[in-house]
Design a protein around this motif. Sequence first.
Motif, PDB file in Angstrom:
ATOM      1  N   GLY A  36       0.806  -1.221   0.000  1.00 43.62           N
ATOM      2  CA  GLY A  36       0.000   0.000   0.000  1.00 43.62           C
ATOM      3  C   GLY A  36       0.835   1.265   0.000  1.00 43.62           C
ATOM      4  O   GLY A  36       2.052   1.234   0.165  1.00 43.62           O
ATOM      5  N   ALA A  37       0.150   2.383  -0.176  1.00 39.47           N
ATOM      6  CA  ALA A  37       0.832   3.677  -0.120  1.00 39.47           C
ATOM      7  C   ALA A  37       1.473   3.850   1.254  1.00 39.47           C
ATOM      8  O   ALA A  37       2.539   4.465   1.379  1.00 39.47           O
ATOM      9  CB  ALA A  37      -0.159   4.800  -0.402  1.00 39.47           C
ATOM     10  N   SER A  38       0.853   3.277   2.269  1.00 46.23           N
ATOM     11  CA  SER A  38       1.375   3.420   3.637  1.00 46.23           C
ATOM     12  C   SER A  38       2.796   2.889   3.771  1.00 46.23           C
ATOM     13  O   SER A  38       3.581   3.407   4.561  1.00 46.23           O
ATOM     14  CB  SER A  38       0.464   2.692   4.628  1.00 46.23           C
ATOM     15  OG  SER A  38      -0.827   3.260   4.588  1.00 46.23           O
ATOM     16  N   TRP A  74      -2.701  11.575   6.117  1.00 43.67           N
ATOM     17  CA  TRP A  74      -1.705  10.763   5.396  1.00 43.67           C
ATOM     18  C   TRP A  74      -0.325  11.414   5.462  1.00 43.67           C
ATOM     19  O   TRP A  74       0.678  10.733   5.642  1.00 43.67           O
ATOM     20  CB  TRP A  74      -2.136  10.536   3.950  1.00 43.67           C
ATOM     21  CG  TRP A  74      -3.452   9.833   3.848  1.00 43.67           C
ATOM     22  CD1 TRP A  74      -4.604  10.322   3.313  1.00 43.67           C
ATOM     23  CD2 TRP A  74      -3.773   8.506   4.321  1.00 43.67           C
ATOM     24  NE1 TRP A  74      -5.607   9.390   3.426  1.00 43.67           N
ATOM     25  CE2 TRP A  74      -5.139   8.277   4.032  1.00 43.67           C
ATOM     26  CE3 TRP A  74      -3.037   7.498   4.964  1.00 43.67           C
ATOM     27  CZ2 TRP A  74      -5.786   7.082   4.357  1.00 43.67           C
ATOM     28  CZ3 TRP A  74      -3.675   6.309   5.286  1.00 43.67           C
ATOM     29  CH2 TRP A  74      -5.027   6.105   4.989  1.00 43.67           C
ATOM     30  N   ASN A 108      -3.191  15.270  -3.153  1.00 48.03           N
ATOM     31  CA  ASN A 108      -4.633  15.356  -2.923  1.00 48.03           C
ATOM     32  C   ASN A 108      -4.943  14.726  -1.567  1.00 48.03           C
ATOM     33  O   ASN A 108      -4.530  13.601  -1.304  1.00 48.03           O
ATOM     34  CB  ASN A 108      -5.401  14.633  -4.031  1.00 48.03           C
ATOM     35  CG  ASN A 108      -6.906  14.756  -3.860  1.00 48.03           C
ATOM     36  OD1 ASN A 108      -7.481  15.816  -4.083  1.00 48.03           O
ATOM     37  ND2 ASN A 108      -7.552  13.677  -3.444  1.00 48.03           N
ATOM     38  N   THR A 166      -7.313  13.104   0.521  1.00 50.34           N
ATOM     39  CA  THR A 166      -8.509  12.285   0.382  1.00 50.34           C
ATOM     40  C   THR A 166      -9.521  12.523   1.494  1.00 50.34           C
ATOM     41  O   THR A 166     -10.727  12.505   1.264  1.00 50.34           O
ATOM     42  CB  THR A 166      -8.079  10.796   0.401  1.00 50.34           C
ATOM     43  OG1 THR A 166      -6.807  10.688  -0.237  1.00 50.34           O
ATOM     44  CG2 THR A 166      -9.071   9.921  -0.298  1.00 50.34           C
ATOM     45  N   ASP A 184       2.965  11.809  -2.598  1.00 50.08           N
ATOM     46  CA  ASP A 184       1.908  10.811  -2.462  1.00 50.08           C
ATOM     47  C   ASP A 184       0.735  11.271  -3.332  1.00 50.08           C
ATOM     48  O   ASP A 184       0.051  12.227  -2.999  1.00 50.08           O
ATOM     49  CB  ASP A 184       1.502  10.719  -0.984  1.00 50.08           C
ATOM     50  CG  ASP A 184       0.357   9.736  -0.743  1.00 50.08           C
ATOM     51  OD1 ASP A 184      -0.165   9.171  -1.716  1.00 50.08           O
ATOM     52  OD2 ASP A 184      -0.009   9.549   0.441  1.00 50.08           O
ATOM     53  N   SER A 239      -1.756   9.218  -4.263  1.00 45.72           N
ATOM     54  CA  SER A 239      -2.698   8.084  -4.218  1.00 45.72           C
ATOM     55  C   SER A 239      -4.086   8.429  -4.738  1.00 45.72           C
ATOM     56  O   SER A 239      -4.704   7.627  -5.422  1.00 45.72           O
ATOM     57  CB  SER A 239      -2.825   7.568  -2.787  1.00 45.72           C
ATOM     58  OG  SER A 239      -1.629   6.968  -2.376  1.00 45.72           O
ATOM     59  N   GLN A 295      -5.921   1.701  -5.205  1.00 44.61           N
ATOM     60  CA  GLN A 295      -7.364   1.566  -4.948  1.00 44.61           C
ATOM     61  C   GLN A 295      -8.192   2.838  -4.900  1.00 44.61           C
ATOM     62  O   GLN A 295      -9.373   2.790  -4.569  1.00 44.61           O
ATOM     63  CB  GLN A 295      -7.571   0.759  -3.657  1.00 44.61           C
ATOM     64  CG  GLN A 295      -7.262   1.491  -2.364  1.00 44.61           C
ATOM     65  CD  GLN A 295      -5.789   1.442  -1.981  1.00 44.61           C
ATOM     66  OE1 GLN A 295      -4.950   1.129  -2.787  1.00 44.61           O
ATOM     67  NE2 GLN A 295      -5.484   1.781  -0.738  1.00 44.61           N
ATOM     68  N   LYS A 296      -7.600   3.974  -5.216  1.00 45.96           N
ATOM     69  CA  LYS A 296      -8.397   5.201  -5.273  1.00 45.96           C
ATOM     70  C   LYS A 296      -8.791   5.496  -6.731  1.00 45.96           C
ATOM     71  O   LYS A 296      -9.948   5.594  -7.053  1.00 45.96           O
ATOM     72  CB  LYS A 296      -7.615   6.383  -4.703  1.00 45.96           C
ATOM     73  CG  LYS A 296      -7.072   6.152  -3.284  1.00 45.96           C
ATOM     74  CD  LYS A 296      -8.142   6.262  -2.229  1.00 45.96           C
ATOM     75  CE  LYS A 296      -7.738   5.705  -0.875  1.00 45.96           C
ATOM     76  NZ  LYS A 296      -6.492   6.148  -0.304  1.00 45.96           N
TER      77      LYS A 296
HETATM   78  C1  LIG Z   1      -5.675   5.927   0.959  1.00 45.38           C
HETATM   79  C2  LIG Z   1      -4.457   6.751   1.017  1.00 45.38           C
HETATM   80  C3  LIG Z   1      -3.259   6.265   1.565  1.00 45.38           C
HETATM   81  C4  LIG Z   1      -3.143   4.900   2.189  1.00 45.38           C
HETATM   82  O1  LIG Z   1      -3.184   3.936   1.210  1.00 45.38           O
HETATM   83  P1  LIG Z   1      -2.957   2.386   1.552  1.00 45.38           P
HETATM   84  O2  LIG Z   1      -2.738   1.813   0.199  1.00 45.38           O
HETATM   85  O3  LIG Z   1      -4.210   1.922   2.218  1.00 45.38           O
HETATM   86  O4  LIG Z   1      -1.786   2.269   2.437  1.00 45.38           O
HETATM   87  C5  LIG Z   1      -2.156   7.090   1.549  1.00 45.38           C
HETATM   88  N1  LIG Z   1      -2.200   8.325   1.025  1.00 45.38           N
HETATM   89  C6  LIG Z   1      -3.352   8.830   0.491  1.00 45.38           C
HETATM   90  C7  LIG Z   1      -3.345  10.215  -0.067  1.00 45.38           C
HETATM   91  C8  LIG Z   1      -4.494   8.065   0.471  1.00 45.38           C
HETATM   92  O5  LIG Z   1      -5.624   8.555  -0.047  1.00 45.38           O
END
Ligand SMILES: *Cc1c(COP(=O)(O)O)cnc(C)c1O
Length: 356
Positions: free
Chosen positions: A74-76, A101, A147, A149, A168, A170, A191-192
């Motif tokens: 994930g982005a995390s 985030w 952005n 979220t 980031d 995402s 997933q966004k």
């Molecule tokens: C959802 C989100 C994350 C976390 O994403 P994961 O894939 O669940 O770790 C990080 N940064 C932003 C901007 C997000 O919207």
Amino acid sequence: MKKYNFYAGPAILPQEVIEQSAKSALEIGDTGLSLLEVSHRSKEVADIMEEAKTSVYELLHLNDNYEVVFLQGGASSQFFMSAMNFLGESERAGYIDTGSWSTKALKEAKKFGQAELTASSKDKNYNYIPKAYQIDKDLKYLHLTSNNTIFGTQYQGFPDSDVKYICDMSSDIFSKPIDTSKFGMIYAGAQKNLGPAGATLVILDKEFLARTSREVPTMLDYNTHIAKDSSFNTPPVFSIYVSMLTMRWLKKHGGVEGLAQKNEAKAKLLYDEIDRNTLFVGTAQKEDRSLMNVCFLLNNDALVDEFLAQSAAAGCVGIKGHRSVGGFRASIYNAMPQEGVQVLVDVMKSFEEKHG
Ligand SMILES: *Cc1c(COP(=O)(O)O)cnc(C)c1O
């Protein structure tokens, strides 16, 4: 009844992408096998990986100075992985804190080097993007969240600086054209705005990549995944496949440039109604409003549940706001048609007729 998916993430995907994904889950090509069960070393998967990667280059107009990989975690995981790779113990990096985030990204980076807060919008519950700050030339990088979220704010442009950005993206990757030359690294959980959870897109500037800071475990080293074209170990094939189909769909609809126009029109439709309607108020400062996540409140808290029920009755799913903002959040990513936004706007109008 037709449903419109306004969830923030996992989030809406183009219907044709979902249908093709379903077919490939049954059989990929004429192999007699499901995509879910074929080897990641098979020709079918090799072709998917190749098309996914080249599509990123095409859509963002990247030249050979960039590397593109699909990772897991994930982005995390990029919060710590970016710092682990790029921030040496005695090196400094700046972080712009524009929400939950960003806060998490800074917290992880502090474990590896001198990560500092450069600016923050925490004083107003993150309802704006900080603008008045100096970017110290000595910083290894500046970390941004393009952005936000949760809070519904978005950079309309990026600051000018010689310092490279790690960003980031995402929740707004592929939603509008960007000048990639400012970025040492871009990352985005799929997933966004791209695909199902499981894959994280990472784009790296080769020159920036040469400035890594320490030895890291093999799996956490970007170079490992670059050298093996995202297949050092088993990649999240299905998530990458669906992302690849979404990128095909993007190309068919005018690419990032084409989508940007549609995204602007959708966001305008909804924000205009929020500003016009006497019952609702937007939470983000106007000049920083996100085109992806539209956050708004009802003036009268007592009507929240009724509005959610009316929206649901009209087919609008997932508009309940994040607990840190309250009210409502309509996520209108690339795949959301204008028609879906219109349905929500019509619910807002009839709600005003009843309660205004
Ligand atoms: C959802 C989100 C994350 C976390 O994403 P994961 O894939 O669940 O770790 C990080 N940064 C932003 C901007 C997000 O919207």
